[in-house]
Design an enzyme around this catalytic site. Structure first.
Site, PDB file in Angstrom:
ATOM      1  N   THR A 237      -2.015  -3.368   4.427  1.00 41.99           N
ATOM      2  CA  THR A 237      -2.929  -3.696   3.332  1.00 41.99           C
ATOM      3  C   THR A 237      -2.149  -3.740   2.023  1.00 41.99           C
ATOM      4  OG1 THR A 237      -3.367  -1.361   2.995  1.00 41.99           O
ATOM      5  CG2 THR A 237      -4.956  -2.565   4.362  1.00 41.99           C
ATOM      6  N   ASP A 263      -4.117  -7.622   6.184  1.00 35.96           N
ATOM      7  CA  ASP A 263      -5.054  -8.054   5.141  1.00 35.96           C
ATOM      8  C   ASP A 263      -4.345  -8.919   4.106  1.00 35.96           C
ATOM      9  OD1 ASP A 263      -7.669  -7.896   3.816  1.00 35.96           O
ATOM     10  OD2 ASP A 263      -6.610  -6.728   2.273  1.00 35.96           O
ATOM     11  N   GLU A 268      -0.908 -16.862   0.802  1.00 33.88           N
ATOM     12  CA  GLU A 268      -2.373 -16.687   0.911  1.00 33.88           C
ATOM     13  C   GLU A 268      -3.045 -17.883   0.249  1.00 33.88           C
ATOM     14  OE1 GLU A 268      -3.405 -12.840  -0.684  1.00 33.88           O
ATOM     15  OE2 GLU A 268      -2.106 -11.799   0.737  1.00 33.88           O
ATOM     16  N   HIS A 287      -7.453 -10.677   2.507  1.00 32.65           N
ATOM     17  CA  HIS A 287      -7.152  -9.832   1.335  1.00 32.65           C
ATOM     18  C   HIS A 287      -8.423  -9.199   0.750  1.00 32.65           C
ATOM     19  CE1 HIS A 287      -3.898  -9.245  -1.954  1.00 32.65           C
ATOM     20  NE2 HIS A 287      -4.762  -8.249  -1.974  1.00 32.65           N
ATOM     21  N   ILE A 288      -9.141  -8.481   1.625  1.00 28.93           N
ATOM     22  CA  ILE A 288     -10.401  -7.873   1.182  1.00 28.93           C
ATOM     23  C   ILE A 288     -10.405  -6.346   1.346  1.00 28.93           C
ATOM     24  CG2 ILE A 288     -12.001  -9.807   1.442  1.00 28.93           C
ATOM     25  CD1 ILE A 288     -11.439  -7.183   4.166  1.00 28.93           C
TER      26      ILE A 288
HETATM   27  P1  NAD Z   1       1.180   3.657  -5.803  1.00 27.50           P
HETATM   28  O1  NAD Z   1       2.086   3.104  -6.860  1.00 27.50           O
HETATM   29  O2  NAD Z   1       0.306   4.814  -6.115  1.00 27.50           O
HETATM   30  O3  NAD Z   1       2.060   4.043  -4.517  1.00 27.50           O
HETATM   31  C1  NAD Z   1       3.097   3.262  -4.019  1.00 27.50           C
HETATM   32  C2  NAD Z   1       4.119   4.208  -3.431  1.00 27.50           C
HETATM   33  O4  NAD Z   1       5.100   3.443  -2.734  1.00 27.50           O
HETATM   34  C3  NAD Z   1       4.862   5.046  -4.476  1.00 27.50           C
HETATM   35  O5  NAD Z   1       4.697   6.443  -4.222  1.00 27.50           O
HETATM   36  C4  NAD Z   1       6.323   4.618  -4.314  1.00 27.50           C
HETATM   37  O6  NAD Z   1       7.226   5.695  -4.495  1.00 27.50           O
HETATM   38  C5  NAD Z   1       6.321   4.148  -2.876  1.00 27.50           C
HETATM   39  N1  NAD Z   1       7.447   3.296  -2.536  1.00 27.50           N
HETATM   40  C6  NAD Z   1       8.129   2.415  -3.318  1.00 27.50           C
HETATM   41  N2  NAD Z   1       9.122   1.834  -2.614  1.00 27.50           N
HETATM   42  C7  NAD Z   1       9.053   2.357  -1.357  1.00 27.50           C
HETATM   43  C8  NAD Z   1       9.807   2.145  -0.170  1.00 27.50           C
HETATM   44  N3  NAD Z   1      10.844   1.306  -0.126  1.00 27.50           N
HETATM   45  N4  NAD Z   1       9.442   2.846   0.951  1.00 27.50           N
HETATM   46  C9  NAD Z   1       8.418   3.710   0.919  1.00 27.50           C
HETATM   47  N5  NAD Z   1       7.697   3.966  -0.183  1.00 27.50           N
HETATM   48  C10 NAD Z   1       7.991   3.281  -1.306  1.00 27.50           C
HETATM   49  O7  NAD Z   1       0.316   2.393  -5.309  1.00 27.50           O
HETATM   50  P2  NAD Z   1      -1.071   2.441  -4.507  1.00 27.50           P
HETATM   51  O8  NAD Z   1      -2.192   2.473  -5.476  1.00 27.50           O
HETATM   52  O9  NAD Z   1      -0.997   3.469  -3.450  1.00 27.50           O
HETATM   53  O10 NAD Z   1      -1.048   0.987  -3.852  1.00 27.50           O
HETATM   54  C11 NAD Z   1      -0.081   0.599  -2.899  1.00 27.50           C
HETATM   55  C12 NAD Z   1      -0.102  -0.923  -2.744  1.00 27.50           C
HETATM   56  O11 NAD Z   1      -1.330  -1.305  -2.103  1.00 27.50           O
HETATM   57  C13 NAD Z   1      -0.163  -1.647  -4.090  1.00 27.50           C
HETATM   58  O12 NAD Z   1       1.116  -1.895  -4.606  1.00 27.50           O
HETATM   59  C14 NAD Z   1      -0.880  -2.941  -3.757  1.00 27.50           C
HETATM   60  O13 NAD Z   1       0.095  -3.952  -3.552  1.00 27.50           O
HETATM   61  C15 NAD Z   1      -1.629  -2.646  -2.467  1.00 27.50           C
HETATM   62  N6  NAD Z   1      -3.090  -2.786  -2.575  1.00 27.50           N
HETATM   63  C16 NAD Z   1      -3.716  -3.709  -1.787  1.00 27.50           C
HETATM   64  C17 NAD Z   1      -5.104  -3.845  -1.822  1.00 27.50           C
HETATM   65  C18 NAD Z   1      -5.815  -4.798  -0.913  1.00 27.50           C
HETATM   66  O14 NAD Z   1      -6.957  -5.166  -1.184  1.00 27.50           O
HETATM   67  N7  NAD Z   1      -5.222  -5.210   0.183  1.00 27.50           N
HETATM   68  C19 NAD Z   1      -5.842  -3.056  -2.718  1.00 27.50           C
HETATM   69  C20 NAD Z   1      -5.172  -2.118  -3.507  1.00 27.50           C
HETATM   70  C21 NAD Z   1      -3.792  -1.995  -3.430  1.00 27.50           C
END
Ligand code: NAD
Length: 324
Positions: A237, A263, A268, A287-288
């Site tokens: 996701t 997702d 996309e 992407h939902i």
């Molecule tokens: P966040 O910034 O709180 O957490 C991301 C984490 O990833 C951080 O702790 C960071 O240290 C870690 N990280 C960075 N590089 C890494 C690596 N190489 N290996 C392992 N960990 C690594 O972000 P979040 O709020 O938890 O969101 C995560 C991702 O989810 C977002 O960047 C976004 O792209 C995605 N997202 C998708 C949807 C969706 O609808 N599909 C919705 C919300 C967020």
């Protein structure tokens, strides 16, 4: 009479009642199709002070060059890979994501797909309705309780997923290079921090929660898929581009992986002839994961608050400067 109200452009879907609330203070041009109409978007931004986007609007340096009054960007979501952050910094444009507001929706998606993929029994409705009875074939699903989930990226969403997974009896291991082995978040969530390859080897379920940056591009490729147990399932996701889709398609076709739920995709919507077309044991959604009735409202409200505060602070500052 000159209109002194600041202008906000909303280029993708935003909760209608929140847009109405913004209209009390600002001139709001909300048009969800603007993300796909770059010329119209440029024209609207010529005199705009704020822009509110989801993930389809590409906020490039060139777009910012045509928006001299722009000082604030609100992002109705979390990932910032569609926004040229360096260009924003150089121009003093502040960017406000909806951190945390859609985390619950994503975390529930991960748990739902975990249960569906491990059990493997929910795709037979049409057969059962037609009088078929594939009971033997569907009797070997797995339970989540006692299975191990590897959470890759242990930020806001990763931690919430870990808590929910613990709640249904899963063991949780995690990998995040930015988080120390003795950090509180590991015991608080009941997860165990591990090296990347070890987490992949231990997992029955792998779920990705990293941002898309250079170091996470194709984080899961053929070499990483080869470390997974043959029955393991993979859930993405986070962002397309984090998984090598061709390698994943191949692993599923050859039965080297139990299943996957995606997702997000490198392109996309997906292009014709995508390596994921016709692949078995695959759940695909457009992407939902972060989109629900409740999260849409939370995300829109949070971003509207941030943008309002920033624009009102700008107004206050310019009034104070004028009166000096
Ligand atoms: P966040 O910034 O709180 O957490 C991301 C984490 O990833 C951080 O702790 C960071 O240290 C870690 N990280 C960075 N590089 C890494 C690596 N190489 N290996 C392992 N960990 C690594 O972000 P979040 O709020 O938890 O969101 C995560 C991702 O989810 C977002 O960047 C976004 O792209 C995605 N997202 C998708 C949807 C969706 O609808 N599909 C919705 C919300 C967020």
């Amino acid at each position: 009479m000159k209109n002194n109200r600041k202008k906000i452009v909303v280029s993708e879907f935003m909760d209608a009642s929140v847009v109405e609330a913004l209209r009390r203070h600002f001139d709001v041009h909300a048009q969800a199709s603007l993300a796909d109409a770059p010329d119209q978007l440029r024209a609207q931004l010529a005199d705009a002070h704020a822009l509110i986007v989801r993930n389809r609007t590409q906020v490039t340096a060139a777009l910012l060059d045509g928006a001299p009054a722009l000082s604030v960007i609100g992002r109705l979501g979390v990932g910032l890979d569609n926004i040229a952050l360096d260009a924003c910094r150089k121009r003093g444009v502040r960017v406000f994501p909806a951190t945390g507001a859609n985390a619950a929706a994503v975390a529930e998606y991960v748990i739902a797909t975990t249960l569906m993929l491990l059990r493997g029994a929910y795709g037979a409705s049409a057969d059962v309705a037609r009088g078929r009875w594939p009971r033997t074939a569907l009797s070997n699903g797995r339970e989540a309780a006692g299975s191990t989930m590897a959470v890759i990226g242990f930020g806001g969403i990763g931690r919430l997923v870990a808590q929910l997974a613990r709640g249904i009896g899963m063991r949780v291991v995690g990998y995040d290079p930015q988080i120390a082995a003795d950090a509180d978040c590991w015991h608080e969530t009941g997860a165990r921090g591990m090296a990347f390859d070890d987490a992949l080897r231990a997992a029955d379920v792998v779920t990705l929660h990293v941002p898309l940056v250079e170091s996470t591009h194709n984080l899961i490729g053929a070499a990483q898929l080869a470390l997974l147990k043959p029955h393991a399932v993979l859930i993405n996701t986070a962002r397309g581009g984090v998984i090598d889709e061709s390698a994943l398609g191949e692993a599923l076709v050859q039965g080297r992986l139990g299943g996957a739920a995606l997702d997000v995709f490198a392109d996309e919507p997906l292009k014709a002839g995508s390596p994921l077309e016709g692949v078995p044991n695959l759940i695909l959604t457009p992407h939902i994961a972060g989109l629900t009735m409740q999260s849409n409202e939370r995300v829109s409200t949070l971003v509207a608050e941030r943008v309002t505060e920033a624009l009102l602070a700008d107004e206050h500052e310019s009034t104070t400067t004028r009166s000096l």
